[in-house]
Design a protein around this motif. Structure first.
Motif, PDB file in Angstrom:
ATOM      1  N   GLN A 619       0.823  -1.015  -0.127  1.00  0.00           N
ATOM      2  CA  GLN A 619      -0.533   0.307   0.354  1.00  0.00           C
ATOM      3  C   GLN A 619       1.094   1.879  -0.016  1.00  0.00           C
ATOM      4  OE1 GLN A 619      -3.086   0.145   2.987  1.00  0.00           O
ATOM      5  NE2 GLN A 619      -3.833   1.460   2.372  1.00  0.00           N
ATOM      6  N   GLN A 620       1.571   1.637   0.780  1.00  0.00           N
ATOM      7  CA  GLN A 620       3.255   2.381   0.474  1.00  0.00           C
ATOM      8  C   GLN A 620       3.637   2.572  -0.221  1.00  0.00           C
ATOM      9  OE1 GLN A 620       4.671   2.648   4.641  1.00  0.00           O
ATOM     10  NE2 GLN A 620       2.611   1.966   5.869  1.00  0.00           N
ATOM     11  N   SER A 621       4.203   1.297  -1.576  1.00  0.00           N
ATOM     12  CA  SER A 621       4.480   1.550  -2.918  1.00  0.00           C
ATOM     13  C   SER A 621       3.985   2.985  -3.208  1.00  0.00           C
ATOM     14  CB  SER A 621       4.615   0.346  -3.558  1.00  0.00           C
ATOM     15  OG  SER A 621       4.919  -1.068  -2.215  1.00  0.00           O
ATOM     16  N   ASP A 622       5.630   3.259  -3.375  1.00  0.00           N
ATOM     17  CA  ASP A 622       5.663   4.329  -4.322  1.00  0.00           C
ATOM     18  C   ASP A 622       5.833   3.928  -6.182  1.00  0.00           C
ATOM     19  OD1 ASP A 622       5.885   6.584  -6.399  1.00  0.00           O
ATOM     20  OD2 ASP A 622       7.057   7.424  -5.105  1.00  0.00           O
ATOM     21  N   GLU A 623       4.808   3.578  -7.096  1.00  0.00           N
ATOM     22  CA  GLU A 623       4.764   3.000  -8.093  1.00  0.00           C
ATOM     23  C   GLU A 623       5.313   3.536  -9.207  1.00  0.00           C
ATOM     24  OE1 GLU A 623       1.204   0.991  -8.614  1.00  0.00           O
ATOM     25  OE2 GLU A 623       0.918  -0.224  -7.141  1.00  0.00           O
ATOM     26  N   ASP A 624       4.806   5.000  -9.247  1.00  0.00           N
ATOM     27  CA  ASP A 624       5.774   5.874  -9.853  1.00  0.00           C
ATOM     28  C   ASP A 624       7.636   6.321 -10.549  1.00  0.00           C
ATOM     29  OD1 ASP A 624       3.048   7.021 -10.406  1.00  0.00           O
ATOM     30  OD2 ASP A 624       2.827   8.655  -9.647  1.00  0.00           O
ATOM     31  N   ARG A 625       7.752   5.405  -9.318  1.00  0.00           N
ATOM     32  CA  ARG A 625       9.077   6.177  -9.504  1.00  0.00           C
ATOM     33  C   ARG A 625      10.138   4.270  -9.361  1.00  0.00           C
ATOM     34  NH1 ARG A 625      11.466   7.949  -5.561  1.00  0.00           N
ATOM     35  NH2 ARG A 625      10.176   7.414  -3.557  1.00  0.00           N
ATOM     36  N   ILE A 626       9.164   3.271 -10.036  1.00  0.00           N
ATOM     37  CA  ILE A 626       9.907   2.025  -9.893  1.00  0.00           C
ATOM     38  C   ILE A 626      10.918   1.816 -10.924  1.00  0.00           C
ATOM     39  CG2 ILE A 626       9.709  -0.538 -10.635  1.00  0.00           C
ATOM     40  CD1 ILE A 626       7.016  -0.825  -9.686  1.00  0.00           C
ATOM     41  N   TYR A 627      12.315   1.986 -10.512  1.00  0.00           N
ATOM     42  CA  TYR A 627      13.382   1.429 -11.149  1.00  0.00           C
ATOM     43  C   TYR A 627      14.173  -0.018 -11.230  1.00  0.00           C
ATOM     44  CZ  TYR A 627      16.284   2.577  -7.254  1.00  0.00           C
ATOM     45  OH  TYR A 627      16.527   2.466  -5.920  1.00  0.00           O
ATOM     46  N   VAL A 628      14.871   0.680 -12.094  1.00  0.00           N
ATOM     47  CA  VAL A 628      15.906  -0.981 -12.985  1.00  0.00           C
ATOM     48  C   VAL A 628      17.524  -0.494 -13.140  1.00  0.00           C
ATOM     49  CG1 VAL A 628      15.974  -3.228 -13.875  1.00  0.00           C
ATOM     50  CG2 VAL A 628      13.591  -2.053 -14.315  1.00  0.00           C
ATOM     51  N   ILE A 629      17.679  -1.828 -11.580  1.00  0.00           N
ATOM     52  CA  ILE A 629      19.799  -1.709 -12.247  1.00  0.00           C
ATOM     53  C   ILE A 629      20.288  -2.820 -12.937  1.00  0.00           C
ATOM     54  CG2 ILE A 629      21.262  -1.655 -10.192  1.00  0.00           C
ATOM     55  CD1 ILE A 629      19.880  -0.811  -8.185  1.00  0.00           C
ATOM     56  N   ARG A 630      20.554  -2.476 -13.114  1.00  0.00           N
ATOM     57  CA  ARG A 630      21.333  -3.197 -14.804  1.00  0.00           C
ATOM     58  C   ARG A 630      22.420  -3.866 -14.374  1.00  0.00           C
ATOM     59  NH1 ARG A 630      17.949  -4.269 -18.707  1.00  0.00           N
ATOM     60  NH2 ARG A 630      16.926  -2.175 -20.902  1.00  0.00           N
ATOM     61  N   ALA A 631      23.423  -5.385 -14.922  1.00  0.00           N
ATOM     62  CA  ALA A 631      23.988  -5.896 -13.985  1.00  0.00           C
ATOM     63  C   ALA A 631      24.687  -5.871 -14.116  1.00  0.00           C
ATOM     64  CB  ALA A 631      23.871  -6.780 -15.328  1.00  0.00           C
ATOM     65  N   ASN A 632      24.905  -4.415 -15.350  1.00  0.00           N
ATOM     66  CA  ASN A 632      26.507  -3.438 -15.456  1.00  0.00           C
ATOM     67  C   ASN A 632      26.491  -1.819 -14.303  1.00  0.00           C
ATOM     68  OD1 ASN A 632      24.665  -2.163 -16.493  1.00  0.00           O
ATOM     69  ND2 ASN A 632      25.542  -1.158 -18.607  1.00  0.00           N
ATOM     70  N   GLY A 633      25.489  -1.500 -14.195  1.00  0.00           N
ATOM     71  CA  GLY A 633      25.595  -1.370 -12.660  1.00  0.00           C
ATOM     72  C   GLY A 633      24.759   0.807 -12.996  1.00  0.00           C
ATOM     73  N   SER A 634      24.391  -0.035 -14.608  1.00  0.00           N
ATOM     74  CA  SER A 634      23.583   1.746 -14.833  1.00  0.00           C
ATOM     75  C   SER A 634      21.752   1.410 -14.464  1.00  0.00           C
ATOM     76  CB  SER A 634      23.572   1.921 -17.023  1.00  0.00           C
ATOM     77  OG  SER A 634      22.977   0.404 -17.344  1.00  0.00           O
ATOM     78  N   VAL A 635      21.358   2.501 -15.329  1.00  0.00           N
ATOM     79  CA  VAL A 635      20.035   2.157 -14.252  1.00  0.00           C
ATOM     80  C   VAL A 635      19.101   3.185 -14.871  1.00  0.00           C
ATOM     81  CG1 VAL A 635      18.126   3.674 -12.634  1.00  0.00           C
ATOM     82  CG2 VAL A 635      20.275   3.392 -11.823  1.00  0.00           C
ATOM     83  N   MET A 636      18.071   2.287 -15.636  1.00  0.00           N
ATOM     84  CA  MET A 636      16.399   2.220 -16.203  1.00  0.00           C
ATOM     85  C   MET A 636      15.800   2.104 -15.500  1.00  0.00           C
ATOM     86  SD  MET A 636      14.110  -0.151 -17.742  1.00  0.00           S
ATOM     87  CE  MET A 636      14.254  -1.271 -17.765  1.00  0.00           C
ATOM     88  N   LEU A 637      15.068   3.001 -16.215  1.00  0.00           N
ATOM     89  CA  LEU A 637      13.761   3.589 -16.055  1.00  0.00           C
ATOM     90  C   LEU A 637      12.329   3.096 -16.752  1.00  0.00           C
ATOM     91  CD1 LEU A 637      14.153   7.695 -15.129  1.00  0.00           C
ATOM     92  CD2 LEU A 637      14.156   5.460 -13.517  1.00  0.00           C
TER      93      LEU A 637
END
Length: 691
Positions: A619-637
């Motif tokens: 219930q307290q999750s922020d679904e608008d700011r979900i992000y993915v950390i790639r295996a090489n360390g980069s971030v994907m939105l």
């Protein structure tokens, strides 16, 4: 006789009354035992005041003086024959002090003494225990008060007339010490077994001093550089080559020694001798100290270094497992050398002693004493010699030149040191006071660069590299990656980035502390600990940042680097690390989900699918700011927009989906309670108005 029985009964001793008057602590009448003596009576009266006389205590009986007591005979000589028994009605009278003098200096019992009239100087010194043996023929200074002020009388015990000098009240007698310095001595210090003072004789040379002490040189002695500190006939500093002296007694370096010379032998490693010992000796040239005092200062310096070494060893035992252990040792060594160099700098600056500064690639850079007629090579020997990285084709000597108008200008002279080392003495210029010698580092000198490769490479380990070498070339030297390698998940870390990251973490902690201070005055939902009214819990969360280790990770595209893409390749810096993991077909879901876990990668699934596999968001999750950390360390939105239709970016093996908490979340019950209170207050206000 027969039949006689005798009984003896002892009664109490009769008492008597003694009157103590004058300068007693507690004057008055005392009832004492009939066996009491003078000392027992004085003790009962509390003793004698400071103003009371110890030398002319009167004992009166029936208004007549029957005895005079001199307590100095008791205290100094131990003669208590005058301590007789008193009778009932006796009076002890303590008058005030008479003649009083102070005796200090080289005397066995320095103190303030009360003297009898017409006491002579010799007798007063005997009362004080006599002059110390080492000052038997020393001068005696008497300060005497008169109508015009103070008069100073300098005398000694050399003649009968001087011994019979009559002292007056208020005289202050000082016994001066004899000079402690030796008259005919040579001091040997430094990297030798037998340090200390040795006999000097006319015609004595350096070889005589070293040979007379046998094999007194310790290992690692610097044979190219030794100093002589000379005070007679003038203060000078001489340098000599110890190797030449030992090899040839007829060498010009076998200097003739003068009395009071101090010979210092250096070693190749010790900063304490290189900096500390010259500082002590230079510091005492203008304020002449004895060799014993110099050795005492040296011993204190050695004790201080010993204590520092013990403390360092204790710290080293705790830090042996640290990756920065060698850096810690180097930092401590530099700090120790800086402290000793500062000690030498302070003495040189205070005494304005001739010196030259050597900077750059020498073993002992910094300020150094300047010997007479010193050349460039001499100063290099003083600095411990050149380092391997030194550039010998160009050495710069900077000096101030005084002009005719009394102004000075800085000039620079360039010298080819390689020619001097090859035997060209023309280039070996003289060094003046306050010159600065710059020894540059060779432009082609390579520092020790290395990179550590771990994980899925054919030959993991630490590789030496030259400056400018790239990551792709090192991986090729390591045999390339294995068939199980997953280049997209490579972790590359750099020491410089790690330090910057640590600084950033400290900055974040400071900003959060300031924010907590502001939020303390705000009323927020209790579900967010950073914005709650409990600053203690908020500070606990902030302090957890201190446990976060700075990694210094850099995002690289290893696939393109292995494909020889020059644009993606990077140059190596010292201390770089590369970890190449094995292939892992796993996607992880972390954060504010029902069951955080990892799942087998399926290319047909998107972000929402994996979140649903983890039980969905809370219930307290922020679904608008979900992000993915790639295996090489980069971030994907991923695409979470409800307004525009876009395709999600494709997930890959090793990705981690992060579902953050909504920091602005409000508890519905709190919202309902606040709304109810508003409606109630509106009703009350309306009811009041309608009336």
């Amino acid at each position: 006789m027969m039949g006689i029985e005798v009984n003896v009964t002892m009664g109490k001793l009769r008492s008597m009354q003694i009157l103590v008057l004058g300068e007693a602590y507690k004057p008055g009448a005392y009832v004492l035992s009939s066996l009491s003596t003078i000392t027992q009576t004085l003790k009962a009266a509390g003793g004698i005041k400071k103003s009371g006389s110890l030398r002319k205590i009167q004992i009166k009986r029936k208004n007549k003086v029957i005895g005079r007591i001199d307590l100095y005979d008791w205290l100094i000589k131990g003669n208590t024959s005058d301590d007789f028994r008193l009778q009932n009605g006796d009076v002890i009278f303590i008058p005030t002090k008479g003649i009083e003098v102070s005796i200090s200096g080289e005397i066995k019992r320095p103190a303030i003494y009360e003297l009898k009239p017409k006491t002579r100087l010799l007798n007063a010194l005997k009362i004080a225990g006599g002059i110390k043996k080492q000052s038997a023929a020393a001068d005696i200074v008497i300060e005497r008060s008169n109508d015009d002020g103070f008069q100073v009388i300098t005398t000694n015990l050399g003649g009968q007339k001087k011994q019979n000098m009559v002292l007056k009240t208020g005289d202050r007698i000082r016994i001066l010490a004899k000079p402690e310095h030796f008259k005919n001595e040579i001091t040997l210090s430094g990297n030798v077994i037998h340090k200390g003072v040795f006999q000097w004789y006319e015609g004595m040379k350096v070889s005589d001093l070293i040979k007379e002490n046998g094999k007194s040189l310790l290992p690692f002695t610097d044979l190219n550089y030794a100093l002589i500190f000379r005070t007679e006939p003038k203060t000078t500093l001489l340098k000599f080559n110890l190797a030449d002296v030992l090899a040839n007694t007829q060498s010009e370096h076998n200097v003739k020694l003068h009395k009071h010379d101090k010979v210092v032998i250096f070693d190749l490693e010790s900063e304490s001798i290189r900096y500390g010992l010259p500082a002590l000796i230079i510091g005492q040239l203008n304020e002449y100290l004895t060799s014993e005092q110099l050795n005492l200062q040296l011993s204190k310096l050695e004790e201080q270094q010993q204590q520092e070494q013990e403390q360092e060893q204790e710290q080293e035992q705790e830090q042996e497992k640290s990756s920065s252990y060698l850096k810690i040792l180097k930092a401590r060594a530099l700090k120790k050398q800086d402290n000793l160099q500062k000690m030498l700098n302070d003495v040189i600056e205070e005494k304005q002693y001739p010196h030259a500064t050597i900077e750059g690639d020498v073993k002992f850079p910094g300020h150094h004493p300047l010997p007479e007629n010193a050349t460039l090579i001499d100063m290099l020997d003083i600095a411990g010699g050149l380092r391997e990285s030194a550039y010998t084709l160009r050495v710069e000597v900077s000096r101030y030149k005084k002009l005719d108008n009394q102004k000075t200008e800085l000039i620079h002279k360039v010298v080819n040191l390689e020619k001097i080392l090859s035997g060209d003495s023309a280039e070996n210029i003289s060094i003046n006071n306050r010159d600065t010698i710059h020894i540059f580092r060779s432009p082609t000198w390579l520092e020790r660069y290395n990179i550590t490769l771990t994980g899925e490479v054919e030959f993991p380990g630490t590789y030496m590299v030259k400056r400018g070498e790239t990551l792709a070339s090192v991986i090729k030297r390591a045999g390339g990656v294995t068939q199980f390698a997953y280049p997209k998940g490579a972790i590359f870390s750099r020491e410089l980035l790690r330090k910057k990251e640590a600084v950033n973490i400290d900055g974040i902690k400071r900003r959060l502390r300031a924010e907590v201070g502001n939020m303390t005055f705000r009323k927020q939902s209790s579900t967010n600990p950073l914005s709650a009214n409990d600053p203690v819990k908020a500070m606990e969360i902030i302090e957890q940042l201190g446990a976060a280790e700075a990694l210094g990770r850099m995002v690289i595209n290893l696939e393109q680097i292995l494909a020889d893409n020059v644009d993606q390749d990077i140059m190596i810096e010292n201390g770089d690390k590369l970890f190449i993991p094995a292939m892992s077909k796993v996607v992880s879901v972390m954060g504010h989900v029902q069951v955080p876990s990892a799942f087998i990668f399926d290319g047909s699934k998107n972000t929402d699918d994996y979140i649903n596999l983890a039980g969905g968001t809370l219930q307290q999750s922020d679904e608008d700011r979900i992000y993915v950390i790639r295996a090489n360390g980069s971030v994907m939105l991923p695409n979470n927009s409800a307004w525009f239709s876009r395709n999600d970016k494709v997930l890959e093996e090793g990705d981690t989906i992060i579902v953050p908490i909504d920091t602005n979340y409000s508890d519905p019950l709190d919202t309902l309670t606040a709304g109810t209170q508003i409606l109630y207050q509106l009703g009350v206000a309306y009811s009041a108005i309608s009336r």
